[in-house]
Design an enzyme around this catalytic site. Structure first.
Site, PDB file in Angstrom:
ATOM      1  N   HIS A 178       0.655  -1.267   0.006  1.00  0.00           N
ATOM      2  CA  HIS A 178       0.054   0.138  -0.114  1.00  0.00           C
ATOM      3  C   HIS A 178       0.907   1.309  -0.040  1.00  0.00           C
ATOM      4  O   HIS A 178       0.395   2.546  -0.175  1.00  0.00           O
ATOM      5  CB  HIS A 178      -0.869  -0.073   1.225  1.00  0.00           C
ATOM      6  N   ASP A 214      -2.678 -10.487  -2.932  1.00  0.00           N
ATOM      7  CA  ASP A 214      -3.589  -9.841  -1.862  1.00  0.00           C
ATOM      8  C   ASP A 214      -4.768  -9.512  -1.889  1.00  0.00           C
ATOM      9  O   ASP A 214      -5.154  -9.256  -3.271  1.00  0.00           O
ATOM     10  CB  ASP A 214      -2.654  -8.759  -1.310  1.00  0.00           C
ATOM     11  N   HIS A 216      -6.367  -7.152  -1.226  1.00  0.00           N
ATOM     12  CA  HIS A 216      -6.737  -5.814  -1.220  1.00  0.00           C
ATOM     13  C   HIS A 216      -5.558  -5.341  -2.548  1.00  0.00           C
ATOM     14  O   HIS A 216      -4.833  -5.898  -2.715  1.00  0.00           O
ATOM     15  CB  HIS A 216      -6.220  -5.076  -0.161  1.00  0.00           C
ATOM     16  N   ASP A 304      -4.681 -13.138   2.809  1.00  0.00           N
ATOM     17  CA  ASP A 304      -6.131 -12.477   3.108  1.00  0.00           C
ATOM     18  C   ASP A 304      -7.139 -12.704   2.151  1.00  0.00           C
ATOM     19  O   ASP A 304      -8.165 -12.218   2.696  1.00  0.00           O
ATOM     20  CB  ASP A 304      -5.849 -11.103   3.535  1.00  0.00           C
TER      21      ASP A 304
END
Ligand code: SP5
Ligand code: ZN
Length: 367
Positions: A178, A214, A216, A304
Site C-alpha cells: 500500500h 493480496d 486488497h 488474506d
C-alpha cells in the site's frame, strides 16, 4: 543438498529477519475507534514456524544499504519513518494521556493546500500526517527496525533469485504494497515488493512483472510503477468500489500512463468470490504477465483472500492458494513477498500450500 542438512521437502528458501517482531503497532484507529488490529507480530511467528516445519530452509536476511530504497521511495519518507518515533517520544506525547504510538490527526490533502506549497511543520504532532494517508498505520518504538528488516528480507530474496535461485520467499513484516513513492498506509510502511522489483532490475532483469494476489489492491506498487515501461503491475483483489480498502485505487480503468501506458492491470472481484472465479482471474492476469516476457517476477503474496480471513470478503481455500502458487511460479524466476493475511489459525497452512504449489509450478523437486 548440503552435507548434514535435513531433507528439504519444501524447497523454497524463506528469508527471515528477527527484527520483524519488533513492530508492535498497538492496534489501529479505524473509523475513529482504536481497536486491537490484526497486523500483529504473531503472524510472522506462525508463518515461520509452519514453513520451517514443512521443511523449508530458513535464511537470515542480510543488511543492505539504502540505494534501492531511495530509488523506490522519496528519501524524505525514509527519513521521516526512521525518526518519527524518536521525535514523538521526545515531545513527551507517550506520557501525555497514553499517546503511546504515532497517529496522525491532520493530513495535507490537495484540497486543503489548494495550491499552497507543501511544508514540513516543526511540531511532530502536525508533521505525523505529512507522509501518512490513514489513521490505522501506527508507529511505535520498534517499528523502524522491523520496517528496515522487512526491506532487507525483500532485498535478500531478490539477491537469491538474481544469483540463480528459481524461487525465494521473503517473510516480510510489516507488509508493503500500500506504500506509494511518498506516502505510507494500510498497515504498510515501505513497499517491499517494489523494492524487490527495483533490485531485480538493478541486477540486470530487463522487464519485471509484479503479480499481486493480496485480497486488497496494491495501490502503492501500482503508482510507483504507473508511468514506467520496465515494471508491469497486475492485481486481483476485492472491488474497492464495493466498499473495501484502499477505496481510491484498484479500478479496472487504471491502465498506466505515459511510458507506462498499458503496463497496469486491475481485475477487481466481487465480495464472496471463491476459488473458481479467483483462479480464472489469476489465469488471465498471468497470461498478460507472460505476454510481457518478464525476466523475473515479483509476487505480492497476501494470504488474506482466504475464506477464513477477518479483513476481506474473498473466499479462497488452501487448495486455491496451492493452485495460485503453481500459476505464478510457472511465469519464471520469482521473488515471493509476504503481504497481508491475518487469521492466525489458518495462516500457516495457507503459506505451506502456496509455497508447495509454487515449487511444483517452478519444477522444483522436493528432495
Ligand atoms: C497489507 C494489507 O493487507 N493491508 C490491508 C489493510 C486494510 N485494512 C483495513 C482495515 C479495516 C478495519 N479492520 C477491521 C476488521 C473488521 N473485521
Ligand atoms: Zn491485504
Amino acid at each position: 543438498m548440503k552435507a548434514g542438512a535435513g531433507p528439504v521437502s519444501l524447497p523454497v528458501p524463506v528469508v527471515w529477519s528477527e527484527d520483524c517482531l519488533r513492530h508492535e503497532p498497538g492496534g489501529e484507529v479505524w473509523l475513529g475507534v482504536r481497536d486491537e488490529g490484526t497486523e500483529v507480530p504473531a503472524r510472522a511467528m506462525v508463518l515461520r514456524d509452519a514453513l520451517a516445519a514443512a521443511g523449508a530452509p530458513v535464511v537470515p536476511a542480510r543488511a543492505h544499504g539504502d540505494e534501492i530504497l531511495r530509488a523506490v521511495h522519496d528519501p524524505e519518507l525514509l527519513d521521516h519513518l526512521a525518526g518519527i518515533w524518536r521525535d514523538w517520544a521526545e515531545a513527551g506525547l507517550p506520557a501525555d494521556c497514553g499517546r503511546d504510538r504515532v497517529v496522525p490527526y491532520v493530513f495535507p490533502t490537495p484540497g486543503m493546500l489548494a495550491g499552497l506549497p507543501l511544508r514540513s511543520p516543526p511540531a511532530v504532532h502536525g508533521r505525523a500526517g505529512l507522509f501518512c494517508y490513514d489513521t490505522m498505520t501506527l508507529v511505535g518504538p520498534g517499528s523502524w527496525a522491523a520496517i528496515r528488516g522487512a526491506a532487507d528480507a525483500a532485498l535478500t530474496a531478490a539477491d537469491l533469485v538474481s544469483s540463480g535461485e528459481r524461487l525465494a520467499y521473503a517473510l516480510c513484516r510489516p507488509p508493503g504494497h500500500h506504500v506509494t513513492r511518498g506516502a505510507y498506509g494500510g498497515s504498510c510502511y515501505l513497499n517491499n515488493a517494489a523494492i524487490a522489483a527495483q533490485a531485480l532490475r538493478a541486477a540486470g532483469a530487463r522487464r519485471v512483472a509484479v503479480v499481486d494476489i493480496d485480497a486488497h489492491h496494491g495501490n502503492g506498487t501500482q503508482m510507483i510503477f504507473y508511468d514506467r515501461p520496465d515494471v508491469w503491475y497486475g492485481s486481483l483483489h476485492v472491488d474497492p468500489g464495493a466498499g473495501w480498502f484502499p477505496h481510491y485505487a484498484g479500478y479496472a480503468t487504471e491502465r498506466g500512463s505515459g511510458d507506462g501506458e498499458g503496463g497496469n492491470r486491475n481485475l477487481p472481484l466481487a465480495p464472496g468470490t471463491g476459488d473458481d472465479a479467483w483462479l480464472a482471474a489469476l489465469t488471465t492476469l498471468c497470461g498478460e504477465a507472460r505476454a510481457r516476457e518478464p525476466d523475473a517476477v515479483v509476487v505480492s503474496l497476501g494470504l488474506d483472500a482466504a475464506a477464513t480471513d477477518p479483513e476481506s470478503p474473498l473466499c479462497v481455500t488452501e487448495a486455491g492458494y496451492r493452485a495460485a502458487g503453481r500459476l505464478v511460479a510457472a511465469l519464471g524466476p520469482a521473488v515471493l513477498i509476504q503481504e497481508g493475511g491475518y487469521d492466525l489459525a489458518s495462516l500457516g497452512g495457507l503459506a505451506v500450500a502456496v509455497l508447495s504449489g509454487a515449487a511444483e509450478g517452478a519444477g522444483l523437486d522436493a528432495s
